[in-house]
Enzyme design. Sequence first.
Site, short mmCIF file in Angstrom:
data_model
loop_
_atom_site.label_atom_id
_atom_site.label_comp_id
_atom_site.label_asym_id
_atom_site.label_seq_id
_atom_site.Cartn_x
_atom_site.Cartn_y
_atom_site.Cartn_z
N HIS A 1 -7.45 -0.76 5.60
CA HIS A 1 -6.42 0.16 6.08
C HIS A 1 -6.24 1.28 5.05
O HIS A 1 -6.23 2.46 5.40
CB HIS A 1 -5.12 -0.60 6.28
CG HIS A 1 -3.98 0.21 6.82
ND1 HIS A 1 -3.99 0.74 8.09
CD2 HIS A 1 -2.80 0.57 6.26
CE1 HIS A 1 -2.85 1.41 8.28
NE2 HIS A 1 -2.12 1.32 7.18
N HIS B 1 1.39 4.01 1.93
CA HIS B 1 1.87 4.82 3.05
C HIS B 1 3.40 4.96 3.01
O HIS B 1 4.12 4.05 2.62
CB HIS B 1 1.42 4.22 4.38
CG HIS B 1 -0.04 4.46 4.66
ND1 HIS B 1 -0.74 3.76 5.61
CD2 HIS B 1 -0.92 5.34 4.11
CE1 HIS B 1 -1.99 4.18 5.63
NE2 HIS B 1 -2.13 5.14 4.74
N ASP C 1 -0.16 -3.86 6.29
CA ASP C 1 -0.82 -3.35 7.49
C ASP C 1 -2.29 -3.76 7.53
O ASP C 1 -3.12 -3.07 8.14
CB ASP C 1 -0.73 -1.82 7.54
CG ASP C 1 0.66 -1.32 7.87
OD1 ASP C 1 1.56 -2.15 8.10
OD2 ASP C 1 0.86 -0.09 7.88
N HIS D 1 4.86 -4.63 11.08
CA HIS D 1 5.13 -3.84 12.29
C HIS D 1 5.27 -4.75 13.50
O HIS D 1 4.59 -5.78 13.59
CB HIS D 1 4.01 -2.82 12.56
CG HIS D 1 4.00 -1.67 11.61
ND1 HIS D 1 4.81 -0.57 11.77
CD2 HIS D 1 3.28 -1.45 10.49
CE1 HIS D 1 4.58 0.29 10.79
NE2 HIS D 1 3.66 -0.23 9.99
N ASP E 1 5.81 4.93 5.12
CA ASP E 1 6.70 4.00 5.80
C ASP E 1 6.78 2.65 5.10
O ASP E 1 7.47 1.74 5.58
CB ASP E 1 6.31 3.84 7.28
CG ASP E 1 4.93 3.22 7.48
OD1 ASP E 1 4.02 3.51 6.67
OD2 ASP E 1 4.75 2.46 8.44
N HIS E 2 6.10 2.53 3.96
CA HIS E 2 6.17 1.31 3.15
C HIS E 2 6.76 1.58 1.77
O HIS E 2 7.21 0.63 1.12
CB HIS E 2 4.78 0.68 3.00
CG HIS E 2 4.23 0.18 4.30
ND1 HIS E 2 4.12 -1.16 4.59
CD2 HIS E 2 3.79 0.84 5.40
CE1 HIS E 2 3.62 -1.29 5.82
NE2 HIS E 2 3.42 -0.10 6.33
N HIS F 1 0.85 -1.19 0.00
CA HIS F 1 0.00 0.00 0.00
C HIS F 1 0.88 1.24 0.00
O HIS F 1 2.11 1.15 0.13
CB HIS F 1 -0.98 -0.02 1.16
CG HIS F 1 -0.37 0.08 2.52
ND1 HIS F 1 0.39 -0.92 3.08
CD2 HIS F 1 -0.40 1.08 3.45
CE1 HIS F 1 0.79 -0.55 4.29
NE2 HIS F 1 0.34 0.67 4.53
#
Length: 257
Positions: free
Chosen positions: A112, A58, A131, A169, A60-61, A56
């Site tokens: 998410h 975001h 996530d 995570h 942090d990915h 996805h």
Amino acid sequence: MLKIDALPAFSDNYIWLVQDTEQRCCAVVDPGDAAPVLAWLAANPGWQLRDILITHHHADHVGGVAALKAATGARVSGPANERIPQRDQALADGDAIEVLGLKFQVIDVPGHTLGHIAYYQPDQHWLFCGDSLFAAGCGRLFEGTPEQMHRSLSRLAALPGKTAVYCTHEYTLSNLRFACAVEPENPALIQRQQEVIAWREAGQISLPSSIDLERATNPFLRCEQASVRAAVEAHSGQAAASETGVFAGLRAWKDNF
């Protein structure tokens, strides 16, 4: 021979590094930061990064994607319905993608984010789920609805029980604290919490999980259980009309736990 290692990133992210030790080539999943991957490649000369898999959009990915593609030329694959930097291959539900000689099935798991996907390898029994599904928990609903997320998690819960769950995570202990508030008398959950506490105190990561373990201990995959329904209704003071209603009550409870 194939193996998977976790490259820690930020405070609690894991970048999954899938390695073909015979061919000395590898793939990474959700590299939010290029530095850990580049450091691994520098420490292992002769290895080639061939693929970057994204679940996805975001930061942090995907934050490390551009730098990794520039440094290695790796193919970038990710969800068709989200803006993924440097994406070469857009993937949607039911697609298959070959990575390191293995065919991964693409599963849409909105909730998410709206375009979130997961990668499932049926021969190795691997699930890279970003996530969406967490160990003992699930992702927050930043874009999707409870109905979407409950449906997504139900699809993942239907995979074979021995499937290894590679989420991204290290949230397991905090998720287990919430799970124990929901089902304080679940013996499998109590045992799991004790194991994870010991692992973390010893500096070990808590992943991967398995679908069997999640079915037994993750409240978000147990919305059909009378004990979970009763806990949600007692917490909210309202009757839950359906399993989706139980899920929505759980997610709202966890958001403020």
